[in-house]
Design a protein around this motif. Structure first.
Motif, PDB file in Angstrom:
ATOM      1  N   GLN A  38     -31.505  -6.970  13.394  1.00 27.32           N
ATOM      2  CA  GLN A  38     -31.011  -7.036  12.015  1.00 27.32           C
ATOM      3  C   GLN A  38     -30.072  -5.886  11.733  1.00 27.32           C
ATOM      4  N   THR A  39     -28.953  -6.224  11.125  1.00 31.62           N
ATOM      5  CA  THR A  39     -28.010  -5.228  10.638  1.00 31.62           C
ATOM      6  C   THR A  39     -27.812  -5.468   9.157  1.00 31.62           C
ATOM      7  N   PRO A  40     -27.432  -4.433   8.419  1.00 29.84           N
ATOM      8  CA  PRO A  40     -27.279  -4.589   6.966  1.00 29.84           C
ATOM      9  C   PRO A  40     -26.303  -5.684   6.574  1.00 29.84           C
ATOM     10  N   GLY A  41     -25.255  -5.859   7.364  1.00 30.85           N
ATOM     11  CA  GLY A  41     -24.249  -6.816   6.962  1.00 30.85           C
ATOM     12  C   GLY A  41     -24.475  -8.233   7.444  1.00 30.85           C
ATOM     13  N   LYS A  42     -25.367  -8.420   8.434  1.00 32.35           N
ATOM     14  CA  LYS A  42     -25.494  -9.740   9.045  1.00 32.35           C
ATOM     15  C   LYS A  42     -26.869 -10.362   8.901  1.00 32.35           C
ATOM     16  N   ILE A  92     -31.555  -2.853  14.085  1.00 30.31           N
ATOM     17  CA  ILE A  92     -33.008  -2.701  14.224  1.00 30.31           C
ATOM     18  C   ILE A  92     -33.499  -3.921  15.010  1.00 30.31           C
ATOM     19  N   TYR A  93     -34.237  -3.691  16.067  1.00 31.02           N
ATOM     20  CA  TYR A  93     -34.723  -4.764  16.926  1.00 31.02           C
ATOM     21  C   TYR A  93     -36.206  -5.003  16.642  1.00 31.02           C
ATOM     22  N   PHE A  94     -36.531  -6.282  16.426  1.00 29.92           N
ATOM     23  CA  PHE A  94     -37.879  -6.674  16.062  1.00 29.92           C
ATOM     24  C   PHE A  94     -38.502  -7.580  17.113  1.00 29.92           C
ATOM     25  N   CYS A  95     -39.752  -7.359  17.351  1.00 32.89           N
ATOM     26  CA  CYS A  95     -40.576  -8.229  18.183  1.00 32.89           C
ATOM     27  C   CYS A  95     -41.212  -9.276  17.272  1.00 32.89           C
ATOM     28  N   HIS A  96     -41.237 -10.526  17.709  1.00 35.42           N
ATOM     29  CA  HIS A  96     -41.759 -11.621  16.880  1.00 35.42           C
ATOM     30  C   HIS A  96     -42.573 -12.570  17.739  1.00 35.42           C
ATOM     31  N   ALA A  97     -43.731 -12.948  17.248  1.00 30.52           N
ATOM     32  CA  ALA A  97     -44.594 -13.903  17.934  1.00 30.52           C
ATOM     33  C   ALA A  97     -44.680 -15.175  17.113  1.00 30.52           C
TER      34      ALA A  97
END
Length: 119
Positions: A38-42, A92-97
């Motif tokens: 996630q980025t602020p603009g996208k 920011i990189y997120f892990c998702h299950a």
């Protein structure tokens, strides 16, 4: 349930980073695991995903050839190896299950780890 990302940091353009996600509290091997960023603009976008048994991987175009997703079901960990990083990978990189769909969907998110790529 916990998903805890680690491995983020600052790297120069062309460099590499390896992200990890330590998971607990749910049947890890039954869940598709995803990396989002996630980025602020996208907003938040999918980076890559891997099936429960690790046999199927899928990458967004921007990640193909540079990123590798993997999982270790014996350790309940998810990884993302990133190489040839570009400034536009800063996010920011997120892990998702995720398991199931619609009303039967079960999903969990990590808190995220910052990746910054300097030019």
């Amino acid at each position: 349930v916990q998903l805890v990302e680690s491995g983020g940091g600052t790297v120069q353009s062309g460099g590499s980073l390896s992200l990890s996600c330590a998971s607990s509290g749910f049947p890890f091997n039954l869940y598709v695991m995803n990396w989002y960023r996630q980025t602020p603009g996208k907003g938040r976008e999918l980076v890559a995903r891997i099936s429960g048994d690790g046999g199927l991987e899928d990458y967004m175009n921007f990640a193909k050839g540079r990123f590798t997703i993997s999982r270790d079901n014996t350790k309940n960990t998810l990884s993302l190896q990133m190489s040839n990083l570009k400034p536009e990978d800063t996010a920011i990189y997120f892990c998702h299950a995720q398991r199931g769909w619609g009303s039967d969907k079960s999903e969990y998110w990590g808190q995220g780890t910052q990746v910054t790529v300097s030019s």
